[in-house]
Design a protein around this motif. Structure first.
Motif, mmCIF file in Angstrom:
data_model
loop_
_atom_site.group_PDB
_atom_site.id
_atom_site.type_symbol
_atom_site.label_atom_id
_atom_site.label_comp_id
_atom_site.label_asym_id
_atom_site.label_seq_id
_atom_site.Cartn_x
_atom_site.Cartn_y
_atom_site.Cartn_z
ATOM 1 N N ASP B 74 13.575 40.022 -0.220
ATOM 2 C CA ASP B 74 14.451 40.829 -0.624
ATOM 3 C C ASP B 74 14.189 42.175 0.039
ATOM 4 O O ASP B 74 13.288 42.902 -0.428
ATOM 5 C CB ASP B 74 14.738 40.750 -2.314
ATOM 6 C CG ASP B 74 15.833 41.731 -2.831
ATOM 7 O OD1 ASP B 74 16.081 42.787 -2.103
ATOM 8 O OD2 ASP B 74 16.289 41.533 -3.850
ATOM 9 N N LEU B 75 15.057 42.540 0.691
ATOM 10 C CA LEU B 75 14.755 43.856 1.505
ATOM 11 C C LEU B 75 14.687 44.994 0.660
ATOM 12 O O LEU B 75 13.933 46.072 0.781
ATOM 13 C CB LEU B 75 15.893 44.006 2.573
ATOM 14 C CG LEU B 75 15.651 45.350 3.482
ATOM 15 C CD1 LEU B 75 14.751 45.544 4.513
ATOM 16 C CD2 LEU B 75 16.958 45.633 4.118
ATOM 17 N N VAL B 76 16.027 45.114 -0.312
ATOM 18 C CA VAL B 76 15.796 46.253 -1.073
ATOM 19 C C VAL B 76 14.675 46.543 -2.122
ATOM 20 O O VAL B 76 13.985 47.350 -2.299
ATOM 21 C CB VAL B 76 17.307 46.202 -2.151
ATOM 22 C CG1 VAL B 76 17.260 47.452 -2.830
ATOM 23 C CG2 VAL B 76 18.512 46.307 -0.823
ATOM 24 N N ASN B 78 11.759 45.105 -1.847
ATOM 25 C CA ASN B 78 10.505 44.745 -0.899
ATOM 26 C C ASN B 78 9.696 43.634 -1.506
ATOM 27 O O ASN B 78 8.519 43.799 -1.591
ATOM 28 C CB ASN B 78 9.912 46.095 -0.876
ATOM 29 C CG ASN B 78 9.905 46.665 0.587
ATOM 30 O OD1 ASN B 78 10.202 45.721 1.612
ATOM 31 N ND2 ASN B 78 9.314 47.863 0.588
ATOM 32 N N GLU B 271 29.699 39.656 16.861
ATOM 33 C CA GLU B 271 29.013 38.393 16.182
ATOM 34 C C GLU B 271 28.648 37.347 17.225
ATOM 35 O O GLU B 271 28.293 36.196 16.720
ATOM 36 C CB GLU B 271 29.621 37.990 14.792
ATOM 37 C CG GLU B 271 29.465 38.895 13.672
ATOM 38 C CD GLU B 271 30.433 38.349 12.531
ATOM 39 O OE1 GLU B 271 30.908 37.393 12.776
ATOM 40 O OE2 GLU B 271 30.464 39.267 11.569
ATOM 41 N N TRP B 290 20.510 41.486 9.580
ATOM 42 C CA TRP B 290 21.147 42.926 9.317
ATOM 43 C C TRP B 290 22.612 42.730 8.888
ATOM 44 O O TRP B 290 23.498 43.530 8.425
ATOM 45 C CB TRP B 290 21.099 44.049 10.411
ATOM 46 C CG TRP B 290 19.941 44.792 10.582
ATOM 47 C CD1 TRP B 290 19.616 45.951 10.029
ATOM 48 C CD2 TRP B 290 18.383 44.399 11.126
ATOM 49 N NE1 TRP B 290 18.239 46.300 10.029
ATOM 50 C CE2 TRP B 290 17.499 45.267 10.729
ATOM 51 C CE3 TRP B 290 18.420 43.090 11.736
ATOM 52 C CZ2 TRP B 290 16.290 45.094 11.161
ATOM 53 C CZ3 TRP B 290 16.769 42.920 12.144
ATOM 54 C CH2 TRP B 290 15.962 44.072 11.972
ATOM 55 N N GLY B 291 23.264 41.360 9.234
ATOM 56 C CA GLY B 291 24.447 41.125 8.582
ATOM 57 C C GLY B 291 24.363 40.299 7.319
ATOM 58 O O GLY B 291 24.980 40.883 6.463
ATOM 59 N N GLU B 292 23.451 39.528 7.169
ATOM 60 C CA GLU B 292 23.272 38.642 5.894
ATOM 61 C C GLU B 292 22.105 39.168 5.162
ATOM 62 O O GLU B 292 21.898 38.686 3.963
ATOM 63 C CB GLU B 292 23.274 37.387 6.178
ATOM 64 C CG GLU B 292 24.436 36.670 7.131
ATOM 65 C CD GLU B 292 23.933 35.468 7.377
ATOM 66 O OE1 GLU B 292 23.303 34.570 6.661
ATOM 67 O OE2 GLU B 292 24.793 34.814 8.225
ATOM 68 N N TRP B 293 21.321 39.993 5.367
ATOM 69 C CA TRP B 293 20.195 40.848 4.983
ATOM 70 C C TRP B 293 19.224 39.804 4.791
ATOM 71 O O TRP B 293 18.517 39.672 3.644
ATOM 72 C CB TRP B 293 20.603 41.414 3.677
ATOM 73 C CG TRP B 293 21.425 42.761 3.955
ATOM 74 C CD1 TRP B 293 22.631 42.736 3.537
ATOM 75 C CD2 TRP B 293 21.069 43.946 4.728
ATOM 76 N NE1 TRP B 293 23.179 44.184 3.947
ATOM 77 C CE2 TRP B 293 22.172 44.733 4.770
ATOM 78 C CE3 TRP B 293 20.024 44.332 5.509
ATOM 79 C CZ2 TRP B 293 22.351 45.622 5.453
ATOM 80 C CZ3 TRP B 293 19.908 45.517 6.114
ATOM 81 C CH2 TRP B 293 21.227 46.245 5.868
ATOM 82 N N ARG B 297 14.693 34.540 6.985
ATOM 83 C CA ARG B 297 15.458 33.582 8.236
ATOM 84 C C ARG B 297 15.036 34.305 9.472
ATOM 85 O O ARG B 297 14.703 34.042 10.405
ATOM 86 C CB ARG B 297 16.791 33.169 7.804
ATOM 87 C CG ARG B 297 16.895 32.096 6.869
ATOM 88 C CD ARG B 297 18.252 31.778 6.603
ATOM 89 N NE ARG B 297 18.447 30.365 5.557
ATOM 90 C CZ ARG B 297 19.530 30.303 4.943
ATOM 91 N NH1 ARG B 297 20.508 30.876 5.387
ATOM 92 N NH2 ARG B 297 19.713 29.283 4.216
#
Lengths: 421, 343
Positions: B74-76, B78, B271, B290-293, B297
């Protein structure tokens, strides 16, 4: 303009470094700056929200201790990347704009956003406010604009095709469901030999925005490939909208060139699209907008303002967001940039009712869009994965349009993609 | 303290020399030790900034990517949850990955091969005595100065399906319009054109520099022997360019595998096309990350790309060794001789 922007950036950089020092020294005393003393608030938006310097100056005049720095990203995609890279880690503006397309993604992190005060609840259209309320009942987004859709048409091309060309006549002509809309498109094509609609995917967008549960249900069940409404929409678009469309999707260079050349006879038109048309086809004459939309009403687009909970001046930022999205301020933004208000009081205002659009043959755009907003009956459920599913389905339509795959095999490819998500 | 007195003064000048047998063992003082360390460690110290930087911005991200690639990230927030090699399997089972791999190699071949042939030709022309040498030489480099995104924007506009300049000219002279954004092959041609526009001049200059290093005596001798211009080119110029050609091929291979700007800017969605016509591996990585965060993957794909580049690098190395035979064999032999002498 340039100097003003550089000044703003310099001020922002200064503020950022000052904030760093301040946080380093004062530890976590958040409330200190809220109590008084000069503070600086940053507002981050994209495209054109209608927040001019004059408008922001009004707020600063009312609140002498507040300085507002306004940062504008070129497009919503840039803002999206910035938002999710910094959310929860610090570094976002005090007030951040979020577009409806990725608002559901932001809703996943609603605990990282500050809650709007109770006093603003009930300010917006029900569905606009409901979409910004999380499972715990916290309202974390201040609605700005919405995108109620009418139909834009070229009166001269319609006349040449033997169709009615006045606003009321066209509204009667298109009154009906999507089948009927495409019947008229067939009629236009028989008369002129040209496609009537600008893009097949705008039709898909219009249909899908009228379906409550499209690809997923609130409990997380994926219904995308089994949903009969989606299968019907796909079939209708691929069988009937594609032959009547000039392009598959919107926003390509070719699409803009065709728009500037005046090749499109009809477009599905949210309020903000009026600005897109008059902006990119300034030399084309004959555009008009009719108070009608296939199968009732539909909303496309619109934004929210959010306040990251880890900001320096959360209370002051909430106050500013409250003011920016108040019906009065939103009407000024509408006058500046055509962003159609989502606030109930603004929707009922005389100012909106009397607004006209010179480019669209002096159409009463305020009244038409208000009627279209009132006709919106379904608020589609869009979760964080909505964009992914819808994008893949649009590509399925594109493949059929391009002749890369036939209707059935393109659908099968979509099903395979969805299963792989 | 007493030990320093036993040290013969002569040895101070050559502290690294081994003590001859039979003499008392010498222990060096701190200063001598310092200068010995200085001699041994300094070179490493001088080159260390690069390696420290590399460890921080190169090795660490590579390792961290490997960790993330095994997690649902989860990027946000971290944080992530360990899920093993599932994401690698997902990538390898995804038909889009194989399409992207095909497209990457197709665009690489369509750009590198014509680019090299044209670059050699232009370099050979510039190597001759022509007027305004510097002007022509600088001119070929101008496209390289342009930002790739600017090049991509202009070319994408030219390659528009309906209102593009190229199709406009084609239809004007009675030829059918080319489906640049529909057919995989033609989209690759369009993207390869952008790459060629940018890189041909650069490669030309490198090859020209190598050509100028060829001794002119060879050509004079060949002229005396009666060899024509073409024969001189194939028998003198080309063989002398071997090492440089290999350098150019390796750099364009790496560039080709990382191609991103041009396909990203080729249409408005970025895309890679509705049927993945021009989806390249790096673009696929960007879409996932950066599209699907979905950074898990994306990290797995980054590692797969890393392994592919290593594999290609090894193939390159093998090919290089067989091609540059003269240098490749002489060097190890010389080293063996030295070793023999020492033994």
């Amino acid at each position: 303009m340039l100097s003003r922007r550089t000044k703003a950036i310099a001020a922002l950089a200064g503020a950022a470094s000052f904030a760093l020092i301040a946080t380093g020294c004062a530890a976590s005393d958040d409330s200190a700056s809220d109590d008084g003393g000069p503070i600086e608030l940053t507002v981050a938006t994209f495209n054109n929200f209608g927040y001019t310097d004059e408008l922001l100056q009004e707020y600063m005049d009312e609140h002498p201790d507040v300085t507002i720095v306004h940062n504008v990203a070129a497009e919503s995609g840039d803002a999206r990347a910035n938002y999710f890279q910094k959310l929860g880690k610090g570094g976002l503006a005090d007030v951040e704009a979020v577009e409806i397309d990725w608002f559901a993604e932001a809703m996943q992190y609603s605990d990282l956003l500050a809650e709007a005060p109770d006093s603003v609840k009930g300010r917006w259209l029900d569905w606009k406010e409901a979409a910004a309320t999380d499972a715990d009942g916290r309202l974390i987004g201040f609605g700005t604009d919405i995108g109620p859709q009418g139909i834009c048409y070229r009166s001269d091309l319609f006349e040449a095709a033997g169709l009615p060309s006045d606003r009321e006549g066209v509204a009667d002509l298109f009154d009906g469901d999507w089948e009927h809309f495409l019947d008229v498109a067939d009629q236009y094509r028989e008369a002129t030999g040209k496609p009537m609609i600008d893009s097949a995917n705008s039709v898909l967008q219009g249909i899908v925005n009228q379906i409550e549960y499209t690809y997923t249900e609130p409990d997380g069940t994926v219904i995308a490939t089994e949903n009969p409404e989606i299968a019907d929409a796909y079939q209708l678009v691929t069988e009937r909208a594609i032959p009547n469309s000039a392009y598959s999707g919107q926003w390509s260079d070719d699409w803009f060139a065709s728009m500037a050349n005046g090749e499109f006879a009809t477009m599905l038109c949210p309020g903000w699209m009026l600005g897109v048309i008059s902006g990119s086809a300034a030399d084309v004459e004959g555009w008009d907008v009719a108070d009608v939309f296939p199968n009732g009403g539909g909303n496309w687009g619109g934004s929210y303002l959010t306040v990251p909970a880890d900001g320096e001046n959360v209370e002051a930022a909430l106050e500013l967001a409250d003011w920016l999205t108040s019906p009065e301020t939103q009407m000024k933004a509408f006058a500046n940039a055509g962003t159609f208000p989502s606030q109930l009081d603004a929707l009922e205002s005389d100012e909106l009712a009397s607004a006209t659009n010179e480019y669209f043959n002096d159409a009463p755009s305020g009244e038409i869009l208000s009627n279209r907003a009132a006709a919106v009956s379904v608020a589609p459920y869009k979760d964080a994965d909505y964009f992914k599913y819808h994008d893949a389905l649009q590509n399925a339509v594109n493949r059929v349009f391009d002749g890369a795959e036939d209707q059935q095999s393109s659908w099968n490819t979509w099903v395979a993609e969805v299963e792989a998500f | 303290m007493t030990t320093t007195q036993t040290r013969p003064p002569a040895s101070a000048t050559e502290p690294a020399a081994a003590p001859p047998a039979g003499r008392p063992v010498r222990v060096l003082g701190f200063r001598q030790n310092l200068s010995r360390w200085d001699l041994k460690l300094s070179p490493y110290l001088y080159i260390s900034p690069f390696f420290i930087m590399f460890a921080v911005v190169g090795l660490f991200p590579i390792g961290y990517t490997a960790v993330i690639s095994l997690m649902d990230w989860d990027l946000v927030r971290n944080s992530g949850e360990f899920i093993g090699f599932g994401q690698y399997v997902w990538i390898l089972q995804n038909p889009q990955f194989w399409t992207a791999l095909r497209n990457t190699f197709s665009i690489f071949l369509l750009s590198s091969v014509p680019q090299l042939i044209v670059a050699i030709f232009i370099a050979a022309m510039l190597d001759r005595n022509i007027r305004g040498k510097t002007f022509w030489r600088m001119s070929v480099l101008v496209p390289f100065v342009m930002a790739p995104v600017a090049v991509a924007l202009i070319f994408s506009n030219m390659f528009g399906d309906v209102h593009g300049l190229v199709n406009g000219i084609l239809t004007d002279i009675g030829l059918p319009a080319v489906p640049w954004h529909k057919d995989p092959f033609w989209s690759h041609v369009a993207i390869a054109t952008m790459v060629n526009f940018r890189w041909t001049g650069y490669n030309t200059l490198i090859l020209l520099a190598a050509m100028q290093a060829i001794p002119r005596d060879y050509y004079e001798a060949a002229t005396v022997d009666g060899a024509g211009a073409f024969r001189q080119f194939t028998s003198i110029t080309l063989p002398s360019l071997k090492a440089t050609l290999i350098f150019v091929i390796i750099t364009s291979t790496i560039g080709g595998l990382q191609i991103f700007d041009e396909p990203r800017m080729f249409d408005n969605t970025g895309e890679g096309g509705p049927a993945q016509q021009w989806l390249t591996i790096t673009l696929f990585l960007y879409n996932i990350g950066w599209g699907e965060w979905n950074f898990g993957r994306a990290a797995a794909l980054a590692w797969i790309l890393f392994l592919i580049i290593i594999l290609i690098g090894l193939i390159n190395l093998a090919v290089t060794r067989t091609l540059v035979r003269d240098e490749g064999i002489r060097a190890p032999k010389a080293r063996k001789k030295q070793k023999g002498v020492r033994a």
